[in-house]
Motif scaffolding. Structure first.
Motif, PDB file in Angstrom:
ATOM      1  N   PHE A 242       0.847  -1.203   0.000  1.00 59.35           N
ATOM      2  CA  PHE A 242       0.000   0.000   0.000  1.00 59.35           C
ATOM      3  C   PHE A 242       0.883   1.255   0.000  1.00 59.35           C
ATOM      4  CE2 PHE A 242      -4.292  -1.592   0.456  1.00 59.35           C
ATOM      5  CZ  PHE A 242      -4.071  -2.907   0.843  1.00 59.35           C
ATOM      6  N   PRO A 243       0.356   2.365  -0.570  1.00 57.36           N
ATOM      7  CA  PRO A 243       1.167   3.587  -0.676  1.00 57.36           C
ATOM      8  C   PRO A 243       1.470   4.210   0.680  1.00 57.36           C
ATOM      9  CG  PRO A 243      -1.067   3.992  -1.479  1.00 57.36           C
ATOM     10  CD  PRO A 243      -0.967   2.528  -1.224  1.00 57.36           C
ATOM     11  N   VAL A 244       2.664   4.828   0.757  1.00 59.66           N
ATOM     12  CA  VAL A 244       3.111   5.563   1.964  1.00 59.66           C
ATOM     13  C   VAL A 244       3.298   7.023   1.566  1.00 59.66           C
ATOM     14  CG1 VAL A 244       4.925   5.798   3.702  1.00 59.66           C
ATOM     15  CG2 VAL A 244       4.251   3.500   2.896  1.00 59.66           C
ATOM     16  N   ILE A 245       2.490   7.895   2.181  1.00 61.53           N
ATOM     17  CA  ILE A 245       2.511   9.336   1.848  1.00 61.53           C
ATOM     18  C   ILE A 245       2.972  10.114   3.077  1.00 61.53           C
ATOM     19  CG2 ILE A 245       1.070  11.312   1.159  1.00 61.53           C
ATOM     20  CD1 ILE A 245      -0.635   8.157   0.637  1.00 61.53           C
ATOM     21  N   ASP A 360       6.432   6.648  -0.794  1.00 61.76           N
ATOM     22  CA  ASP A 360       6.091   6.788  -2.215  1.00 61.76           C
ATOM     23  C   ASP A 360       5.978   8.256  -2.619  1.00 61.76           C
ATOM     24  OD1 ASP A 360       5.571   3.932  -3.044  1.00 61.76           O
ATOM     25  OD2 ASP A 360       4.301   4.110  -1.251  1.00 61.76           O
ATOM     26  N   VAL A 361       5.372   9.054  -1.724  1.00 55.43           N
ATOM     27  CA  VAL A 361       5.133  10.469  -2.042  1.00 55.43           C
ATOM     28  C   VAL A 361       5.450  11.313  -0.806  1.00 55.43           C
ATOM     29  CG1 VAL A 361       3.320  12.169  -2.600  1.00 55.43           C
ATOM     30  CG2 VAL A 361       3.291   9.902  -3.683  1.00 55.43           C
ATOM     31  N   VAL A 362       6.107  12.462  -1.009  1.00 52.20           N
ATOM     32  CA  VAL A 362       6.341  13.408   0.090  1.00 52.20           C
ATOM     33  C   VAL A 362       5.806  14.770  -0.360  1.00 52.20           C
ATOM     34  CG1 VAL A 362       8.020  14.509   1.605  1.00 52.20           C
ATOM     35  CG2 VAL A 362       8.433  12.174   0.781  1.00 52.20           C
ATOM     36  N   LEU A 363       4.847  15.319   0.412  1.00 50.49           N
ATOM     37  CA  LEU A 363       4.263  16.628   0.080  1.00 50.49           C
ATOM     38  C   LEU A 363       4.729  17.657   1.100  1.00 50.49           C
ATOM     39  CD1 LEU A 363       0.605  15.484  -0.758  1.00 50.49           C
ATOM     40  CD2 LEU A 363       2.590  15.697  -2.297  1.00 50.49           C
ATOM     41  N   LEU A 364       5.170  18.796   0.609  1.00 48.13           N
ATOM     42  CA  LEU A 364       5.665  19.884   1.468  1.00 48.13           C
ATOM     43  C   LEU A 364       4.605  20.976   1.530  1.00 48.13           C
ATOM     44  CD1 LEU A 364       7.944  21.380   3.029  1.00 48.13           C
ATOM     45  CD2 LEU A 364       8.740  22.246   0.812  1.00 48.13           C
ATOM     46  N   LEU A 365       3.968  21.125   2.678  1.00 46.68           N
ATOM     47  CA  LEU A 365       2.941  22.175   2.822  1.00 46.68           C
ATOM     48  C   LEU A 365       3.627  23.526   2.953  1.00 46.68           C
ATOM     49  CD1 LEU A 365       0.345  20.547   5.257  1.00 46.68           C
ATOM     50  CD2 LEU A 365       0.649  20.251   2.763  1.00 46.68           C
ATOM     51  N   THR A 366       3.205  24.473   2.136  1.00 44.26           N
ATOM     52  CA  THR A 366       3.791  25.823   2.227  1.00 44.26           C
ATOM     53  C   THR A 366       2.670  26.835   2.400  1.00 44.26           C
ATOM     54  OG1 THR A 366       3.618  26.131  -0.155  1.00 44.26           O
ATOM     55  CG2 THR A 366       5.676  25.180   0.659  1.00 44.26           C
ATOM     56  N   VAL A 367       2.905  27.751   3.325  1.00 39.91           N
ATOM     57  CA  VAL A 367       1.978  28.883   3.505  1.00 39.91           C
ATOM     58  C   VAL A 367       2.820  30.137   3.684  1.00 39.91           C
ATOM     59  CG1 VAL A 367       0.102  27.550   4.574  1.00 39.91           C
ATOM     60  CG2 VAL A 367       1.869  28.556   6.022  1.00 39.91           C
ATOM     61  N   SER A 368       2.193  31.302   3.504  1.00 33.20           N
ATOM     62  CA  SER A 368       2.957  32.555   3.680  1.00 33.20           C
ATOM     63  C   SER A 368       3.325  32.695   5.160  1.00 33.20           C
ATOM     64  CB  SER A 368       2.080  33.737   3.258  1.00 33.20           C
ATOM     65  OG  SER A 368       1.012  33.849   4.204  1.00 33.20           O
ATOM     66  N   PRO A 369       4.422  33.428   5.457  1.00 34.29           N
ATOM     67  CA  PRO A 369       4.799  33.630   6.867  1.00 34.29           C
ATOM     68  C   PRO A 369       3.650  34.225   7.695  1.00 34.29           C
ATOM     69  CG  PRO A 369       6.526  34.422   5.391  1.00 34.29           C
ATOM     70  CD  PRO A 369       5.362  34.046   4.518  1.00 34.29           C
ATOM     71  N   GLU A 370       2.914  35.137   7.071  1.00 34.96           N
ATOM     72  CA  GLU A 370       1.818  35.788   7.808  1.00 34.96           C
ATOM     73  C   GLU A 370       0.735  34.754   8.148  1.00 34.96           C
ATOM     74  OE1 GLU A 370       4.356  38.100   5.651  1.00 34.96           O
ATOM     75  OE2 GLU A 370       2.915  36.704   4.700  1.00 34.96           O
ATOM     76  N   GLU A 422     -10.686  22.414   3.486  1.00 33.12           N
ATOM     77  CA  GLU A 422     -11.386  21.569   2.496  1.00 33.12           C
ATOM     78  C   GLU A 422     -10.656  21.618   1.155  1.00 33.12           C
ATOM     79  OE1 GLU A 422     -13.568  22.650   5.879  1.00 33.12           O
ATOM     80  OE2 GLU A 422     -12.719  24.008   4.338  1.00 33.12           O
ATOM     81  N   GLU A 423     -10.247  22.820   0.755  1.00 33.57           N
ATOM     82  CA  GLU A 423      -9.594  22.938  -0.558  1.00 33.57           C
ATOM     83  C   GLU A 423      -8.224  22.268  -0.550  1.00 33.57           C
ATOM     84  OE1 GLU A 423     -10.484  27.204  -0.365  1.00 33.57           O
ATOM     85  OE2 GLU A 423     -10.717  27.129  -2.556  1.00 33.57           O
ATOM     86  N   VAL A 424      -7.502  22.422   0.557  1.00 37.13           N
ATOM     87  CA  VAL A 424      -6.173  21.786   0.639  1.00 37.13           C
ATOM     88  C   VAL A 424      -6.341  20.272   0.589  1.00 37.13           C
ATOM     89  CG1 VAL A 424      -4.138  21.444   2.099  1.00 37.13           C
ATOM     90  CG2 VAL A 424      -5.167  23.721   1.914  1.00 37.13           C
ATOM     91  N   LEU A 425      -7.330  19.757   1.323  1.00 35.65           N
ATOM     92  CA  LEU A 425      -7.574  18.304   1.326  1.00 35.65           C
ATOM     93  C   LEU A 425      -7.903  17.814  -0.078  1.00 35.65           C
ATOM     94  CD1 LEU A 425      -8.035  15.559   2.690  1.00 35.65           C
ATOM     95  CD2 LEU A 425     -10.399  16.313   3.208  1.00 35.65           C
ATOM     96  N   LYS A 426      -8.738  18.568  -0.764  1.00 38.08           N
ATOM     97  CA  LYS A 426      -9.170  18.149  -2.123  1.00 38.08           C
ATOM     98  C   LYS A 426      -7.951  18.087  -3.059  1.00 38.08           C
ATOM     99  CE  LYS A 426     -12.351  19.703  -5.762  1.00 38.08           C
ATOM    100  NZ  LYS A 426     -12.918  20.980  -6.235  1.00 38.08           N
ATOM    101  N   ALA A 427      -7.110  19.100  -2.966  1.00 36.93           N
ATOM    102  CA  ALA A 427      -5.917  19.153  -3.841  1.00 36.93           C
ATOM    103  C   ALA A 427      -4.973  18.000  -3.521  1.00 36.93           C
ATOM    104  CB  ALA A 427      -5.203  20.495  -3.648  1.00 36.93           C
ATOM    105  N   LEU A 431      -3.793  14.780  -5.883  1.00 33.57           N
ATOM    106  CA  LEU A 431      -2.359  14.492  -6.112  1.00 33.57           C
ATOM    107  C   LEU A 431      -2.043  13.048  -5.751  1.00 33.57           C
ATOM    108  CD1 LEU A 431      -0.019  17.308  -4.654  1.00 33.57           C
ATOM    109  CD2 LEU A 431       0.426  15.881  -6.649  1.00 33.57           C
ATOM    110  N   VAL A 432      -2.460  12.658  -4.566  1.00 34.42           N
ATOM    111  CA  VAL A 432      -2.097  11.335  -4.034  1.00 34.42           C
ATOM    112  C   VAL A 432      -2.742  10.230  -4.867  1.00 34.42           C
ATOM    113  CG1 VAL A 432      -2.528   9.796  -2.069  1.00 34.42           C
ATOM    114  CG2 VAL A 432      -1.630  12.096  -1.670  1.00 34.42           C
ATOM    115  N   LYS A 433      -4.021  10.418  -5.210  1.00 32.98           N
ATOM    116  CA  LYS A 433      -4.709   9.352  -5.967  1.00 32.98           C
ATOM    117  C   LYS A 433      -4.069   9.182  -7.342  1.00 32.98           C
ATOM    118  CE  LYS A 433      -9.090   9.527  -3.504  1.00 32.98           C
ATOM    119  NZ  LYS A 433     -10.546   9.817  -3.515  1.00 32.98           N
ATOM    120  N   ASN A 434      -3.654  10.308  -7.940  1.00 32.03           N
ATOM    121  CA  ASN A 434      -2.982  10.215  -9.245  1.00 32.03           C
ATOM    122  C   ASN A 434      -1.636   9.507  -9.124  1.00 32.03           C
ATOM    123  OD1 ASN A 434      -4.873  11.337 -10.817  1.00 32.03           O
ATOM    124  ND2 ASN A 434      -3.897  13.344 -11.034  1.00 32.03           N
TER     125      ASN A 434
END
Ligand SMILES: Nc1ncnc2c1ncn2[C@@H]1O[C@H](COP(=O)(O)OP(=O)(O)O)[C@@H](O)[C@H]1O
Ligand SMILES: Nc1ccn([C@@H]2O[C@H](COP(=O)(O)OP(=O)(O)O)[C@@H](O)[C@H]2O)c(=O)n1
Length: 439
Positions: A242-245, A360-370, A422-427, A431-434
């Motif tokens: 199974f995939p490891v994210i 399998d996949v590593v995602l880097l969450l980025t947000v503005s400093p503010e 919700e939008e971050v989860l959807k995105a 990504l992960v399913k693809n």
């Protein structure tokens, strides 16, 4: 009163070379604002190089001293803990701290990588006699003789001059070794600590990290418990079908929130790093110098790997932080100065360890400093010293994030985590399913 285990620090460090300052020795000090100043000592009247951008408060005085940083794991552990003890004394105990500041100093030789030394440059803006006296007493008490103490002053005409003293043991005497001018030096192509990252902060294997923690068992009882847990893990656990994210990112980018949501959406197993089996010891190791702290986190990644191997044989696995956190924070801590001082792209320090289970996949969450600050406040939790550091120190945060971005095999794929949950989860699910070919 010396801290627990501090007396063991006095196990003699490797004898310093008889010559106090080898000919090509250079120094670099990090001033406030992450500005690096490179300099050397010259007694060559033909060297008309100007003094460095000033680290000397006027009409103050500065002092510096160093500890050998290279050597066997035992020598490096003792030097690191002694350095940490000195850092505390110089910043928290009278008469230091008031009107004086201890800056991180590195001493290196462009021709001999192994000659790296770590120390302090103490700025005393009041030229208070008690500072010099207390510093000398501290060095005689904590460092194996002979200790070399450099004293810097601004001479007339703006020259910066240095007197190098040799302190021999508890005796009150001190001998003048040399007088020299302080001259500016070019910034080297690579940060002097860069060549030591692979053994001092970013461990290339379970064995390399283990050798450091083994040297701590007489100083930190919990080190033995961590080693026992690691030794129960198989050497090369295999990832299941199974995939490891992995979700990575700075504090308060939304990792905890997102990983929980992805777990629910994919009916995945959620694992956190460091794993619960060692989290009770984090505060102890967070309080240790980088060498020991990162060896701890590196080993917890190997414990986590065995949990990932088991879980991924049954279900998809979502992981909140893994090796990339350990490496990125280690690099950002060890490399002083600004982002441009980081090791270059493709440096080995950004490569995943060969003996660690790879996701399998590593995602880097980025947000503005503010946005991060807003979320930190929103979370309302007690800030760790590191989070405070991140909040206060934009430069440190930039180095962490840039180190994440330079990681290879696997890379950290940036994901804009600024939108709503919700939008971050959807995105992320898209990504992960693809990438993991999930339905
Ligand atoms: N997409 C988002 N939009 C707004 N706030 C968020 C979002 N994701 C998380 N948060 C909030 O930000 C704070 C930090 O989130 P958290 O998941 O704890 O981050 P981390 O685990 O990366 O430190 C929490 O208060 C959380 O509710
Ligand atoms: N695998 C890991 C996990 C955490 N860490 C360290 O632990 C710190 C914070 O971890 P945390 O889980 O408390 O932080 P958040 O995930 O709550 O933001 C990181 O900044 C790293 O310094 C690490 O070095 N390696």
């Amino acid at each position: 009163m010396l801290r627990r285990g501090a007396l063991a620090l006095l196990v003699p460090l490797r004898r310093r070379s008889a010559m106090a300052t080898p000919p090509d020795r250079r120094f670099v000090v990090e001033l406030a604002g992450s500005e690096l100043v490179h300099f050397s000592l010259s007694d060559d009247d033909n060297n008309h190089r100007a003094p460095p951008r000033c680290f000397l408060p006027r009409p103050g005085r500065c002092y510096s001293f160093c500890l050998p940083a290279a050597g066997s794991p035992r020598e490096r552990v003792r030097a690191a803990r002694l350095h940490r003890l000195l850092q505390r004394r110089l910043s928290q105990e009278q008469p230091f701290g008031v009107g004086s500041a201890a800056l991180a100093l590195l001493s290196y030789s462009p021709s001999r990588e192994a000659a790296l030394e770590r120390g302090f440059l103490v700025q005393d803006e009041r030229r208070a006699p008690e500072i010099e006296r207390s510093l000398e007493e501290l060095l005689r008490h904590l460092l194996p003789a002979p200790v070399h103490l450099a004293v810097y002053e601004v001479a007339e005409g703006g020259e910066v001059r240095c007197a190098l003293w040799r302190l021999d043991g508890a005796a009150q005497g001190r001998q003048l070794v040399r007088r020299a001018r302080v001259v500016a030096e070019e910034e080297p192509a690579l940060h002097p600590a860069g060549a030591h990252l692979l053994e001092d902060a970013v461990f290339r294997s379970r064995g390399a990290a283990r050798r450091i923690l083994e040297e701590c068992t007489s100083l930190i009882p919990e080190a033995k418990a961590v080693l026992d847990l690691v030794d129960q893990c198989p050497q090369h656990p295999k990832k299941g079908d199974f995939p490891v994210i992995v979700i990575e990112g700075l504090d308060a980018t939304g990792k905890t929130t997102l990983t929980q949501a992805v777990k629910d959406s994919l009916n995945a197993v959620l694992l956190r790093s460091p794993p619960p089996s060692v989290s009770q010891w984090r505060k102890i190791f967070d309080d240790e110098p980088t060498l020991i702290r990162r060896a701890f986190y590196a080993l917890t990644n190997y414990i986590l790997a065995s949990e990932i191997a088991k879980a991924s044989s049954k279900l998809p696995v979502i992981v909140d932080r893994y090796w990339h956190s350990t490496a990125a924070y280690a690099v950002a801590t060890e490399i002083s100065g600004k982002v441009q001082n980081l090791p270059p792209l493709h440096h080995e320090v950004y490569h995943w360890p060969e003996d660690l289970l790879k996701p399998d996949v590593v995602l880097l969450l980025t947000v503005s400093p503010e946005e991060r600050i807003r979320r930190l406040k929103g979370r309302g939790m007690e800030k760790t010293e590191e989070e405070t550091e991140l909040e206060a120190n934009t430069c440190f945060r930039q180095k962490v994030e840039e180190s994440y971005r330079r990681m290879e095999n696997p890379t950290c794929q940036p994901v804009d985590a600024s939108p709503s949950r919700e939008e971050v989860l959807k995105a992320v699910l898209h990504l992960v399913k693809n990438q993991c070919h999930l339905p």
